[in-house]
Design a protein around this motif. Sequence first.
Motif, PDB file in Angstrom:
ATOM      1  N   ASN A  77       3.163  -7.600 -14.202  1.00 26.60           N
ATOM      2  CA  ASN A  77       3.484  -8.948 -14.694  1.00 26.60           C
ATOM      3  C   ASN A  77       2.368  -9.949 -14.387  1.00 26.60           C
ATOM      4  OD1 ASN A  77       6.100  -8.096 -15.578  1.00 26.60           O
ATOM      5  ND2 ASN A  77       6.797  -8.226 -13.443  1.00 26.60           N
ATOM      6  N   GLY A  78       1.141  -9.467 -14.472  1.00 22.68           N
ATOM      7  CA  GLY A  78      -0.013 -10.354 -14.308  1.00 22.68           C
ATOM      8  C   GLY A  78      -0.401 -10.645 -12.872  1.00 22.68           C
ATOM      9  N   HIS A  79       0.286 -10.023 -11.902  1.00 19.89           N
ATOM     10  CA  HIS A  79      -0.021 -10.291 -10.495  1.00 19.89           C
ATOM     11  C   HIS A  79      -0.280  -8.992  -9.732  1.00 19.89           C
ATOM     12  CE1 HIS A  79       0.887 -14.548 -10.810  1.00 19.89           C
ATOM     13  NE2 HIS A  79       1.998 -14.233 -11.470  1.00 19.89           N
ATOM     14  N   LEU A  80      -1.079  -9.085  -8.695  1.00 22.38           N
ATOM     15  CA  LEU A  80      -1.415  -7.914  -7.890  1.00 22.38           C
ATOM     16  C   LEU A  80      -0.149  -7.320  -7.277  1.00 22.38           C
ATOM     17  CD1 LEU A  80      -4.480  -7.552  -5.603  1.00 22.38           C
ATOM     18  CD2 LEU A  80      -2.272  -6.774  -4.793  1.00 22.38           C
ATOM     19  N   SER A  81       0.040  -6.017  -7.455  1.00 23.86           N
ATOM     20  CA  SER A  81       1.252  -5.363  -6.961  1.00 23.86           C
ATOM     21  C   SER A  81       0.963  -4.266  -5.943  1.00 23.86           C
ATOM     22  CB  SER A  81       2.044  -4.755  -8.130  1.00 23.86           C
ATOM     23  OG  SER A  81       1.267  -3.783  -8.812  1.00 23.86           O
ATOM     24  N   ALA A  82      -0.268  -3.759  -5.893  1.00 25.98           N
ATOM     25  CA  ALA A  82      -0.562  -2.670  -4.961  1.00 25.98           C
ATOM     26  C   ALA A  82      -2.048  -2.609  -4.638  1.00 25.98           C
ATOM     27  CB  ALA A  82      -0.101  -1.340  -5.543  1.00 25.98           C
ATOM     28  N   VAL A  83      -2.343  -2.252  -3.395  1.00 27.31           N
ATOM     29  CA  VAL A  83      -3.710  -2.003  -2.934  1.00 27.31           C
ATOM     30  C   VAL A  83      -3.809  -0.515  -2.646  1.00 27.31           C
ATOM     31  CG1 VAL A  83      -5.466  -2.550  -1.200  1.00 27.31           C
ATOM     32  CG2 VAL A  83      -3.817  -4.304  -1.913  1.00 27.31           C
ATOM     33  N   LEU A  84      -4.745   0.167  -3.324  1.00 30.49           N
ATOM     34  CA  LEU A  84      -4.841   1.622  -3.252  1.00 30.49           C
ATOM     35  C   LEU A  84      -6.120   2.080  -2.563  1.00 30.49           C
ATOM     36  CD1 LEU A  84      -3.814   2.486  -6.933  1.00 30.49           C
ATOM     37  CD2 LEU A  84      -2.313   2.215  -4.954  1.00 30.49           C
ATOM     38  N   ASP A  85      -6.180   3.384  -2.356  1.00 34.09           N
ATOM     39  CA  ASP A  85      -7.387   4.118  -1.973  1.00 34.09           C
ATOM     40  C   ASP A  85      -8.059   3.597  -0.704  1.00 34.09           C
ATOM     41  OD1 ASP A  85      -9.452   5.860  -1.872  1.00 34.09           O
ATOM     42  OD2 ASP A  85     -10.238   5.425  -3.865  1.00 34.09           O
ATOM     43  N   PHE A  86      -7.519   4.012   0.421  1.00 29.15           N
ATOM     44  CA  PHE A  86      -8.092   3.657   1.719  1.00 29.15           C
ATOM     45  C   PHE A  86      -9.006   4.768   2.235  1.00 29.15           C
ATOM     46  CE2 PHE A  86      -4.704   0.722   1.177  1.00 29.15           C
ATOM     47  CZ  PHE A  86      -4.992  -0.387   1.956  1.00 29.15           C
ATOM     48  N   ASP A  87      -9.571   5.539   1.307  1.00 25.87           N
ATOM     49  CA  ASP A  87     -10.424   6.660   1.688  1.00 25.87           C
ATOM     50  C   ASP A  87     -11.676   6.201   2.429  1.00 25.87           C
ATOM     51  OD1 ASP A  87     -11.198   9.501   1.611  1.00 25.87           O
ATOM     52  OD2 ASP A  87     -12.789   8.792   0.295  1.00 25.87           O
ATOM     53  N   GLN A  88     -12.176   5.007   2.129  1.00 27.80           N
ATOM     54  CA  GLN A  88     -13.364   4.507   2.812  1.00 27.80           C
ATOM     55  C   GLN A  88     -13.027   3.444   3.861  1.00 27.80           C
ATOM     56  OE1 GLN A  88     -16.971   3.875   0.449  1.00 27.80           O
ATOM     57  NE2 GLN A  88     -16.000   4.909  -1.263  1.00 27.80           N
ATOM     58  N   ALA A  89     -11.737   3.311   4.181  1.00 27.88           N
ATOM     59  CA  ALA A  89     -11.341   2.347   5.205  1.00 27.88           C
ATOM     60  C   ALA A  89     -11.966   2.726   6.546  1.00 27.88           C
ATOM     61  CB  ALA A  89      -9.823   2.310   5.332  1.00 27.88           C
ATOM     62  N   SER A  90     -12.187   1.704   7.371  1.00 27.46           N
ATOM     63  CA  SER A  90     -12.891   1.925   8.629  1.00 27.46           C
ATOM     64  C   SER A  90     -12.571   0.811   9.610  1.00 27.46           C
ATOM     65  CB  SER A  90     -14.398   1.967   8.364  1.00 27.46           C
ATOM     66  OG  SER A  90     -15.148   2.050   9.549  1.00 27.46           O
ATOM     67  N   TYR A  91     -12.849   1.076  10.876  1.00 25.06           N
ATOM     68  CA  TYR A  91     -12.752   0.035  11.900  1.00 25.06           C
ATOM     69  C   TYR A  91     -14.165  -0.464  12.165  1.00 25.06           C
ATOM     70  CZ  TYR A  91     -11.148  -2.507  16.020  1.00 25.06           C
ATOM     71  OH  TYR A  91     -10.844  -3.501  16.916  1.00 25.06           O
ATOM     72  N   THR A  92     -14.467  -1.659  11.683  1.00 22.16           N
ATOM     73  CA  THR A  92     -15.819  -2.192  11.788  1.00 22.16           C
ATOM     74  C   THR A  92     -15.760  -3.716  11.690  1.00 22.16           C
ATOM     75  OG1 THR A  92     -18.086  -1.995  10.903  1.00 22.16           O
ATOM     76  CG2 THR A  92     -16.273  -1.981   9.291  1.00 22.16           C
ATOM     77  N   SER A 122       0.851  -1.183   0.000  1.00 23.63           N
ATOM     78  CA  SER A 122       0.000   0.000   0.000  1.00 23.63           C
ATOM     79  C   SER A 122       0.891   1.239   0.000  1.00 23.63           C
ATOM     80  CB  SER A 122      -0.918   0.001   1.227  1.00 23.63           C
ATOM     81  OG  SER A 122      -0.155  -0.168   2.413  1.00 23.63           O
ATOM     82  N   PRO A 123       0.384   2.385  -0.473  1.00 22.31           N
ATOM     83  CA  PRO A 123       1.227   3.588  -0.557  1.00 22.31           C
ATOM     84  C   PRO A 123       1.517   4.201   0.805  1.00 22.31           C
ATOM     85  CG  PRO A 123      -1.018   4.081  -1.238  1.00 22.31           C
ATOM     86  CD  PRO A 123      -0.951   2.593  -1.052  1.00 22.31           C
ATOM     87  N   SER A 124       2.775   4.509   1.064  1.00 23.65           N
ATOM     88  CA  SER A 124       3.169   5.107   2.339  1.00 23.65           C
ATOM     89  C   SER A 124       2.998   6.621   2.285  1.00 23.65           C
ATOM     90  CB  SER A 124       4.626   4.776   2.653  1.00 23.65           C
ATOM     91  OG  SER A 124       4.805   3.387   2.815  1.00 23.65           O
ATOM     92  N   PRO A 125       2.479   7.219   3.366  1.00 23.39           N
ATOM     93  CA  PRO A 125       2.392   8.686   3.424  1.00 23.39           C
ATOM     94  C   PRO A 125       3.776   9.282   3.649  1.00 23.39           C
ATOM     95  CG  PRO A 125       1.645   7.720   5.490  1.00 23.39           C
ATOM     96  CD  PRO A 125       1.911   6.573   4.557  1.00 23.39           C
ATOM     97  N   LEU A 126       3.985  10.497   3.153  1.00 24.83           N
ATOM     98  CA  LEU A 126       5.304  11.130   3.221  1.00 24.83           C
ATOM     99  C   LEU A 126       5.276  12.351   4.141  1.00 24.83           C
ATOM    100  CD1 LEU A 126       6.094  10.866  -0.580  1.00 24.83           C
ATOM    101  CD2 LEU A 126       6.864   9.335   1.249  1.00 24.83           C
ATOM    102  N   LYS A 127       6.325  12.491   4.930  1.00 26.83           N
ATOM    103  CA  LYS A 127       6.417  13.592   5.890  1.00 26.83           C
ATOM    104  C   LYS A 127       6.761  14.908   5.187  1.00 26.83           C
ATOM    105  CE  LYS A 127       7.974  11.257  10.127  1.00 26.83           C
ATOM    106  NZ  LYS A 127       9.078  11.181  11.116  1.00 26.83           N
TER     107      LYS A 127
END
Length: 318
Positions: free
Chosen positions: A207-222, A82-87
């Motif tokens: 290369n035909g395989h999952l490389s990244a999971v994006l967009d956690f804008d709707q992520a939640s603790y549930t 997943s993408p890391s936030p930058l300081k």
Amino acid sequence: MTTSEPRKANFSAEELSEILCSYDLGEYRSHQVFSHGDDQTNILLVTDEAKFAFRYYEKRSEEYALFEIDLLRYLGRRSYPSPSPLKNRQGGFVGNHNGKPFAIFQFLDGEYEADEGHYREVARAIGKLHQIMAGYKPEYAEARDTYDPVSCWASATANSVKFKSWTKAQAKLAWLEAELGKLQLPTNMPEGVCHGDPNPSNFLYANGHLSAVLDFDQASYTYLLYDVANMIYWWTWPNNGELNFAKTKLLLAEYENERQLTETEKEHLYDMLKMVNLMGAGWFLYVYEDDDYSSGQRKVESLNEMGREEFYKEMFLS
């Protein structure tokens, strides 16, 4: 699913150059708005050093953004793709522009692929996410939606005032209220961080395989089961088709390679599938009433017709 169509900000080269002055990421060269990501303004930001992803939170609080920052930092320390936030130079991760928060993230390589065959890799990625986050609750979790009957009803009633015809609004609300009342969602089901929007556009491939999971804008603790039902919504139950049980079983098997569903979760997947569709009906009660609302209604009524016992038998015993 997205919750509405906010007005998007238009950023100039001068504005982005000024924002970059607070970071050690190089000098501005160019930018382009991403085609994916409906709720916020997402921009590919190119400097003389590298590419970055700039997110401007159109309708979110700073606390909402900080939940995402805390979550992604935690995942980054555990090598999740997943993408890391930058300081920025002050050591913070969230800035403010014209009264709204923003953040800059690592840019991850990969391509979007509209291939329904990727559902098994997606299921493993979401299962791994749940496993990694077990026992950890990010800061500012209270700023995020809980994706439950209470939040669904709040969205629906807020959207109902947009109807010119109160009679039409009342009819839709009456149906939604009755269906929410039928749900059985035990409080002892496992909770944790959910991605919240595992739709095909939020995954990259190399290369035909999952490389990244994006967009956690709707992520939640549930409830973790919310993500499982959401994957079914996006990957094995098309809006204009029927639930593909064979494909769904394979999806669940891949997910369980990373995290086993409890028996209670299996017994109430039926309810959570309804919940996912009812959330969509609440969000789109007015804005997209002829598409997302009607599709959600059709799927819920299909589940009603099948019944809880038959659904469980078909999904887990056949």
